[in-house]
Design a protein around this motif. Structure first.
Motif, short mmCIF file in Angstrom:
data_model
loop_
_atom_site.label_atom_id
_atom_site.label_comp_id
_atom_site.label_asym_id
_atom_site.label_seq_id
_atom_site.Cartn_x
_atom_site.Cartn_y
_atom_site.Cartn_z
N PRO A 147 0.82 -1.23 0.00
CA PRO A 147 0.00 0.00 0.00
C PRO A 147 0.84 1.28 0.00
N ILE A 148 1.95 1.26 0.75
CA ILE A 148 2.80 2.47 0.77
C ILE A 148 3.39 2.69 -0.63
N ALA A 149 3.86 1.61 -1.26
CA ALA A 149 4.44 1.73 -2.60
C ALA A 149 3.39 2.22 -3.60
N LEU A 150 2.16 1.74 -3.46
CA LEU A 150 1.08 2.18 -4.37
C LEU A 150 0.76 3.66 -4.15
N GLY A 151 0.72 4.07 -2.89
CA GLY A 151 0.47 5.49 -2.56
C GLY A 151 1.56 6.36 -3.15
N SER A 152 2.79 5.91 -3.01
CA SER A 152 3.93 6.66 -3.54
C SER A 152 3.84 6.76 -5.06
N LEU A 153 3.44 5.65 -5.70
CA LEU A 153 3.29 5.64 -7.16
C LEU A 153 2.21 6.63 -7.59
N ALA A 154 1.12 6.68 -6.82
CA ALA A 154 0.03 7.62 -7.14
C ALA A 154 0.53 9.06 -7.11
N VAL A 155 1.30 9.39 -6.05
CA VAL A 155 1.87 10.76 -5.93
C VAL A 155 2.79 11.05 -7.12
N LEU A 156 3.58 10.05 -7.47
CA LEU A 156 4.53 10.19 -8.59
C LEU A 156 3.79 10.43 -9.91
N MET A 157 2.72 9.67 -10.12
CA MET A 157 1.96 9.81 -11.38
C MET A 157 1.29 11.18 -11.46
N ILE A 158 0.71 11.62 -10.35
CA ILE A 158 0.05 12.94 -10.34
C ILE A 158 1.10 14.03 -10.62
N SER A 159 2.25 13.89 -9.99
CA SER A 159 3.32 14.89 -10.20
C SER A 159 3.74 14.93 -11.66
N PHE A 160 3.86 13.75 -12.27
CA PHE A 160 4.25 13.68 -13.68
C PHE A 160 3.22 14.37 -14.57
N ILE A 161 1.94 14.09 -14.31
CA ILE A 161 0.87 14.70 -15.13
C ILE A 161 0.90 16.22 -14.98
N LEU A 162 1.02 16.70 -13.74
CA LEU A 162 1.03 18.16 -13.51
C LEU A 162 2.24 18.80 -14.19
N LEU A 163 3.38 18.15 -14.07
CA LEU A 163 4.60 18.69 -14.69
C LEU A 163 4.46 18.71 -16.22
N SER A 164 3.86 17.64 -16.77
CA SER A 164 3.68 17.57 -18.22
C SER A 164 2.79 18.71 -18.72
N ILE A 165 1.71 18.99 -17.97
CA ILE A 165 0.80 20.09 -18.37
C ILE A 165 1.55 21.41 -18.32
N PHE A 166 2.31 21.59 -17.25
CA PHE A 166 3.09 22.83 -17.11
C PHE A 166 4.10 22.97 -18.26
N VAL A 167 4.80 21.88 -18.54
CA VAL A 167 5.83 21.91 -19.60
C VAL A 167 5.18 22.19 -20.96
N ALA A 168 4.04 21.54 -21.21
CA ALA A 168 3.37 21.74 -22.50
C ALA A 168 2.94 23.19 -22.67
N ASN A 169 2.56 23.83 -21.56
CA ASN A 169 2.13 25.23 -21.62
C ASN A 169 3.27 26.19 -21.90
N VAL A 170 4.41 25.91 -21.30
CA VAL A 170 5.52 26.86 -21.45
C VAL A 170 6.44 26.50 -22.63
N TYR A 171 6.37 25.27 -23.08
CA TYR A 171 7.28 24.77 -24.11
C TYR A 171 7.19 25.62 -25.38
N GLU A 172 5.95 25.95 -25.77
CA GLU A 172 5.70 26.72 -26.99
C GLU A 172 6.43 28.07 -26.95
N GLY A 173 6.29 28.75 -25.81
CA GLY A 173 6.95 30.04 -25.66
C GLY A 173 8.46 29.91 -25.59
N MET A 174 8.90 28.82 -24.92
CA MET A 174 10.34 28.64 -24.71
C MET A 174 11.06 28.23 -25.99
N ILE A 175 10.37 27.47 -26.81
CA ILE A 175 11.01 26.89 -27.98
C ILE A 175 11.41 27.96 -29.00
#
Lengths: 472, 308
Positions: free
Chosen positions: A419-447
């Motif tokens: 259960p701890i490993a699954l909880g940790s995986l959930a946090v990791l997945m959410i972080s990845f999704i949030l970071l991807s959205i952020f990156v996709a938003n700024v990537y256009e301007g940065m590129i």
């Protein structure tokens, strides 16, 4: 123009296929894979040869003819030392007991440079302050080498230690229990004196794991998790550098501008990160296959079957029992999401610079985050030797920057519950999704940014601007 | 089909780099976006192609917002881009795949274009030889590969940002022939260039941008006509300075070894000067009255102090 998620991801497969193929074709990938495979392939056979050489030396009979001893410990059983030494490296040596006067004579004789006999002289002492002491004298003439004298002293001391327990009259199994180091555990839940809790199912997998967690890591577990954290960190660092370089190369060579007429930035970064991940996993698999081959080569050399003893000793019975397919899959998924998170971060870093030669400078921030994550994992491993359920444990398990290193290592040694490993995986997945959205938003301007490296402040400004666009 | 740009706007901080840009292409042909460096041409192109988000306005293709993921567009960027270490065929096939062109069709088109542009030897190497990578090609040949990438998908809308810059006269003519071919095939082209004769050769409609604003817009012939025939070239055997001093309607006179370059208020002033010279038995060797060139219009509109 606003795009739905599937539109923003359209074309990622083409980016993925092309990037993965080109990475696999590249010289850098081929060379690093070959180097790692060669190391993996020959590591176990070479290690075994070294170990066997040491072992061969370890079981050689010591070149000592006579063991003289003078006993002040009061243990009459030392008279049977001759028998106790049988089967060891001193089994051929004669054991002769001396009285006080003979002892003095012998030790004076051994000081002489002409003393040519291969003898040692043992003096057993006891005191209230220091307990038992064994003093071993060897000839100054070095008719017995210091190394042999040292090995002999260690063997006699071990035999003496056993004999102390034997004199107590205890049966053999109790003596072997007494020899084990004393471990302690702290509990807050009531557990009856017979060890069976009527309210909690101690036989369940999770409960037993939690009990295990409250004990400190053994040296072997520490070594395994330390190595595991470092290996994952090395691969994440190589992976991040690969993604960042790929993004900067495309940006510096103006290919991105052409690509963005066909696909959105999210598809570009997503395809690229996945391609890098595939290449890394393929490298990982190739190295793992080389390690398996290495075991077979080692077996052929040593004549043994299975893992060499110095490896199998590293895993406790509990850790082997907890190594279920579910937990193996969980470890792999955590590593994959760790790679995705760090890969996306590396993509962001790559887009923040304009020239390939600035990549290293741009990667500073990435390396900083990677180091914090890795050191947090290592600090937890060290601290877990004393207290396995500390705040540091929870922090390193749940923080997405450290969990990709710690969770697989702890799953491997059976020190984290599912259960701890699954909880940790959930946090990791959410972080990845949030970071991807952020990156996709700024990537256009940065590129399309050219010139000096974009700092975090500039990237956040870009993100706010994009959010403003989206809301319109 | 039609392309309509309505009130495009883009700001970077306090600076407006594209300010209410609007134009329409109702039929196939070439539309020119002109301007000095930093006038906002490339930013406008990036917005039109959906690469950059605008701060206002819209781009319509057949009356609907232009979605580059749906509309087949070809783009040759001003700053050329190729993967330096990948083989040419690999990257051309990749670009075609992104444009949803099947591998077989892409391979056929690559062969046709390679032949047309004379780059087969770089794309197709002999058996056993290592295929060429982009960094092994000259700048001009790299530009040819990029033009191939832009046209591989047989796009409906083609955007060419400075297509002829850096090309030698032979390759320049080759590119011009291809552009003419695309026009004949009924394609819509937007072209940005600093080479005014090239624009005059291809473009029916133009927009001149200055600091993000459109300072002149419309059909090139009509613009020229609106200026009237005001540029006169005059060459005589005798010294005509006294006549020039007395003549009316001359805005500026520039003497060169070949002839006088005279800016006149209108055709009447030019004709009046010619009549005076003939009346006084002056031998006129050359007399030419023409509309201003695009170059002259451009310089007049954006000022001579800009780097062109």
């Amino acid at each position: 123009m606003r795009y739905k998620l599937d539109e923003r991801l359209r074309g990622w497969r083409e980016v993925y296929a092309f990037s993965a193929l080109q990475s696999l074709k590249s010289k850098a990938t081929k060379i690093t894979t070959v180097i790692f495979c060669v190391i993996a392939l020959f590591s176990l056979p070479v290690f075994t040869l070294i170990m066997d050489n040491d072992d061969a030396h370890a079981i050689d009979a010591l070149d000592i003819k006579t063991i003289y001893y003078y006993d002040e410990s009061g243990f009459s059983i030392l008279d049977g030392m001759n028998t106790a030494l049988e089967g060891g490296r001193l089994s051929g040596a004669e054991v002769i007991k001396l009285n006080s006067a003979d002892y003095d004579r012998k030790i004076l004789a051994m000081e002489s440079a002409e003393y040519g006999e291969a003898d040692i002289l043992c003096h057993f002492l006891i005191s209230n302050e220091t307990g038992y002491t064994l003093r071993v004298a060897f000839p100054k003439s070095e008719s017995v080498s210091e190394l042999d004298a040292n090995d002999a002293a260690a063997e006699i001391a071990a035999v003496f230690h056993d004999m102390i327990f034997i004199t107590s009259g205890l049966p053999e199994d109790e003596i072997s229990s007494l020899m084990e180091p004393i471990e302690y555990e702290l509990i807050t839940d009531y557990i009856p004196a017979d060890g069976n809790d009527s309210t909690v199912d101690v036989g369940s997998d999770d409960m037993s794991e939690i009990n295990v967690n409250r004990q400190g890591l053994t040296m072997a577990e520490y070594g395994v998790s330390y190595a595991c954290i470092l290996i994952v960190m090395i691969f994440v660092a190589i992976f991040g550098e690969m993604i960042a370089t790929s993004v900067v190369t495309e940006k510096a060579n103006r290919v991105t501008e052409y690509l963005l007429t066909s696909i959105r930035p999210l598809a570009l970064i997503f395809g690229k990160v996945l391609a890098g991940l595939t290449v890394m996993l393929l490298q990982f698999a190739t190295i793992a296959a080389s390690l398996v081959c290495s075991v077979y080569i080692e077996n052929a050399i040593s004549g043994r079957d299975g893992l060499p003893p110095y490896l199998s000793q590293l895993f406790s019975e509990e850790s082997i029992a907890s190594f279920t397919p579910l937990r193996v899959i969980l470890a792999v998924v955590v590593i994959i999401f760790g790679f995705l998170l760090y890969g996306t971060l590396a993509g962001l870093v790559g887009a923040s610079v304009s020239r390939v030669e600035e990549t290293t400078e741009g990667l500073k921030g990435f390396t900083f985050v990677l180091m914090i994550g890795c050191y947090l994992g290592l600090a937890n491993t060290i601290y877990s030797m004393f207290d396995a359920g500390s705040l540091l444990f929870w922090l390193s398990m749940l923080l997405p920057i450290s969990s990709p290193f710690v969770i697989p290592a702890y799953l491997l040694i059976g020190r984290v519950s599912t259960p701890i490993a699954l909880g940790s995986l959930a946090v990791l997945m959410i972080s990845f999704i949030l970071l991807s959205i952020f990156v996709a938003n700024v990537y256009e301007g940065m590129i399309f940014h050219n010139g000096s490296r974009l700092k975090l402040k500039d990237i956040l400004q870009l993100s706010r601007k994009e959010a403003h666009h989206e809301s319109k | 089909m039609s392309l309509e740009i309505r009130n495009l706007k883009k700001c970077y901080g306090d600076k407006t780099v594209v300010d209410n840009l609007s134009f329409t292409m109702k039929e196939p042909g070439v539309y020119a976006l002109l301007g000095t460096n930093g006038a906002g041409k490339t930013t406008s192109i990036r917005i039109i192609l959906g690469m950059l988000a605008s701060d206002g306005g819209e781009v319509l293709w057949n009356g609907k917002p232009l979605d580059p993921l749906e509309v087949n567009v070809g783009y040759l960027a001003e700053e050329r881009g190729l993967y330096p270490k990948y083989t040419l065929e690999d990257q051309l096939l990749y670009f075609a795949k992104l444009k949803k062109v099947s591998r077989k069709t892409a391979q056929e088109r690559i062969r046709i274009w390679a032949e047309k542009l004379g780059v087969e030897e770089y794309i197709y190497t002999e058996k056993g030889a290592k295929p060429k990578t982009a960094d092994q090609l000259s700048k001009g040949n790299q530009q040819k590969i990029q033009l191939m990438a832009a046209l591989l998908s047989d796009p409906e809308l083609i955007v060419l940002d400075e297509p002829l810059s850096g090309l030698d006269p032979v390759n320049s003519d080759l590119f011009k022939a291809i552009i003419k071919e695309e026009i004949a095939n009924g394609k819509y082209l937007i072209m940005s260039s600093h080479q005014m004769p090239t624009i005059e050769e291809f473009c029916s409609d133009i927009t001149i941008l200055d600091r993000g604003k459109a300072v002149l817009q419309g059909n090139l012939n009509e613009i020229k006509r609106s200026y009237g025939r005001c540029n006169m070239l005059l060459k005589c055997e005798e010294d005509i300075t006294p006549y020039l001093n007395r003549a009316e309607g001359l805005l500026s006179v520039e003497e060169s070894p070949d002839a006088y370059k005279i800016r006149v208020a209108g055709a009447d002033a030019a004709n009046s000067l010619l009549r005076t010279l003939l009346d006084h038995q002056v031998s006129v060797i050359r007399f030419e009255l023409r509309e201003p060139s695009l170059h002259e219009i451009f310089v007049e509109k954006v000022g001579g102090n800009h780097e062109v």
